[in-house]
Design an enzyme around this catalytic site. Structure first.
Site, PDB file in Angstrom:
ATOM      1  N   ARG A  80       0.834  -1.204   0.000  1.00 38.70           N
ATOM      2  CA  ARG A  80       0.000   0.000   0.000  1.00 38.70           C
ATOM      3  C   ARG A  80       0.870   1.256   0.000  1.00 38.70           C
ATOM      4  O   ARG A  80       0.532   2.261  -0.645  1.00 38.70           O
ATOM      5  CB  ARG A  80      -0.957  -0.010   1.195  1.00 38.70           C
ATOM      6  CG  ARG A  80      -2.041   1.052   1.113  1.00 38.70           C
ATOM      7  CD  ARG A  80      -3.123   0.865   2.162  1.00 38.70           C
ATOM      8  NE  ARG A  80      -2.615   1.040   3.510  1.00 38.70           N
ATOM      9  CZ  ARG A  80      -3.354   0.957   4.614  1.00 38.70           C
ATOM     10  NH1 ARG A  80      -4.650   0.670   4.508  1.00 38.70           N
ATOM     11  NH2 ARG A  80      -2.828   1.127   5.804  1.00 38.70           N
ATOM     12  N   LYS A 184      -2.925   6.593   1.086  1.00 39.85           N
ATOM     13  CA  LYS A 184      -2.652   6.971   2.474  1.00 39.85           C
ATOM     14  C   LYS A 184      -1.612   8.087   2.505  1.00 39.85           C
ATOM     15  O   LYS A 184      -0.435   7.889   2.855  1.00 39.85           O
ATOM     16  CB  LYS A 184      -2.195   5.759   3.287  1.00 39.85           C
ATOM     17  CG  LYS A 184      -2.320   5.953   4.796  1.00 39.85           C
ATOM     18  CD  LYS A 184      -2.161   4.644   5.533  1.00 39.85           C
ATOM     19  CE  LYS A 184      -2.264   4.824   7.041  1.00 39.85           C
ATOM     20  NZ  LYS A 184      -3.624   5.232   7.477  1.00 39.85           N
ATOM     21  N   GLU A 220     -16.416   6.739   4.174  1.00 38.99           N
ATOM     22  CA  GLU A 220     -15.685   6.228   5.332  1.00 38.99           C
ATOM     23  C   GLU A 220     -15.574   7.290   6.410  1.00 38.99           C
ATOM     24  O   GLU A 220     -15.947   8.447   6.210  1.00 38.99           O
ATOM     25  CB  GLU A 220     -14.301   5.731   4.931  1.00 38.99           C
ATOM     26  CG  GLU A 220     -13.337   6.788   4.447  1.00 38.99           C
ATOM     27  CD  GLU A 220     -11.935   6.217   4.207  1.00 38.99           C
ATOM     28  OE1 GLU A 220     -11.474   5.384   5.002  1.00 38.99           O
ATOM     29  OE2 GLU A 220     -11.317   6.627   3.213  1.00 38.99           O
TER      30      GLU A 220
END
Length: 344
Positions: A80, A184, A220
């Site tokens: 990620r 992220k 989210e």
């Protein structure tokens, strides 16, 4: 060095023995350095300071029932991070290098790994990648610094499995359509701070954001993914602006393993009324159950629609999923999925 107060750990910074650093320059990573000082010397013109050329990860290490030290799914975090770095146009360490540095930082700070007996405690590992060459123009950094940090932590919000009240922020977005929401990167979190601070002043622990294009579907929370349970089905939103949570993916796998149905799909706001259990999920918490979810025309409005889940405690199916993952992390049951990396 004083022993940490294991029973009173919070999710906050504390000084440990070392941090690790390696620098990407001229097409190669430098040898990994172990530093006792948390302070870095950076150019004031570094890209990370001006254009948020920065991405990071979060994962945990645990001391198991058998005395072995386990890190949970570090390869997934490495992948990620590489995806986030590619989005920013900067170099990232290989998966192997990432995992090796995770192991090294745990070994060097083993005195800060909480005992098995302490409920809800772990060592939080924070890999961080920043653009560090001096620059004025808006462009991807050519030089980067990769850091591996860690700290002993307790629960992120309140106590472990304490149910919280949250609010939908219809007049604020966490991410833009076709933007950086699924990566992220630090800027995503900065963008959520204003509405989160407003929510905190109003007495809510977290903000639930809707899809930024139509604000008709659940996306989210400010720092974690959303899931809902109805009957024997685990439901989590499908959206291009959601960060792909490794914890959420793990919960989906465990749910199937335990005989539940799993649906990853768009979740209309109206469906919130039909769930029996709702929660946040992420590395820092695994699961934080939601007791009351408040929907308002705008965050500061006094008009509200309230959805209530359970009696203020973690629901039975959420608790079963939580216990299964935590039991793998702490070596209380066999890991049938190959998620654990051992630190020898």
């Amino acid at each position: 060095m004083s022993t940490p107060d294991w029973s009173n750990l919070t999710f906050s910074y504390s000084k440990t023995n070392t941090i690790l650093r390696t620098v990407y320059k001229d097409g190669a990573w430098s040898p990994v350095e172990s530093l006792t000082d948390d302070n870095l010397k950076l150019s004031a013109f570094s890209g990370c300071l001006h254009y948020a050329i920065e991405c990071f990860e979060g994962l945990k290490a645990f001391r198991g029932k058998d005395g072995k030290v386990r890190i949970f799914r570090p390869e997934e975090n490495a992948k990620r991070l590489r995806r986030s770095a590619e989005y920013l146009g900067i170099e990232a360490p290989s998966v192997e290098m990432f995992v090796d540095m995770c192991k090294q930082v745990v070994k060097e700070n083993i005195d800060f790994l909480p005992p098995y007996e302490v409920t809800g405690a772990s060592m939080y590992i924070r890999p961080t990648l920043i653009g560090t060459n001096p620059q004025l123009g808006v462009q991807s950094s050519k030089e980067c610094t990769f850091l591996m940090l860690c700290a002993p932590v307790g629960a992120y919000v309140g106590g472990a499995l304490d149910a919280v009240d949250v609010v939908i922020a219809r007049n604020y977005d966490r991410a833009a359509p076709n933007g950086s929401g699924s990566f992220k990167v630090g800027g995503n979190y900065a963008c959520s701070l204003y509405s989160l601070n407003v929510a905190h002043r109003l007495g809510y622990k977290a903000v639930l954001y809707l899809d930024p294009r139509t604000r008709s579907h659940v996306d989210e929370f400010n720092s974690s993914n959303f899931f809902g349970i109805k009957g024997n089905t685990y439901v989590t939103p499908e959206s291009p602006s959601i960060l792909p949570s490794i914890t959420n993916k793990s919960l989906e796998t465990v749910a199937r393993h335990l005989g539940m149905e799993v649906e990853r799909r768009p979740v209309p706001v109206e469906e919130l009324a039909t769930f029996e259990e709702v929660g946040e999920c992420g590395t820092a918490v695994v699961i934080t159950p939601v007791h009351k979810l408040v929907d308002k025309p705008f965050l500061e409005s006094e008009e509200e629609t309230v959805y209530t889940y359970g009696d203020g405690k973690c629901g039975p199916k959420s608790l079963k999923l939580y216990n299964y993952i935590v039991s793998i992390q702490k070596g209380e049951i066999e890991d049938p999925f190959g998620w654990i990396t051992y630190v020898e």
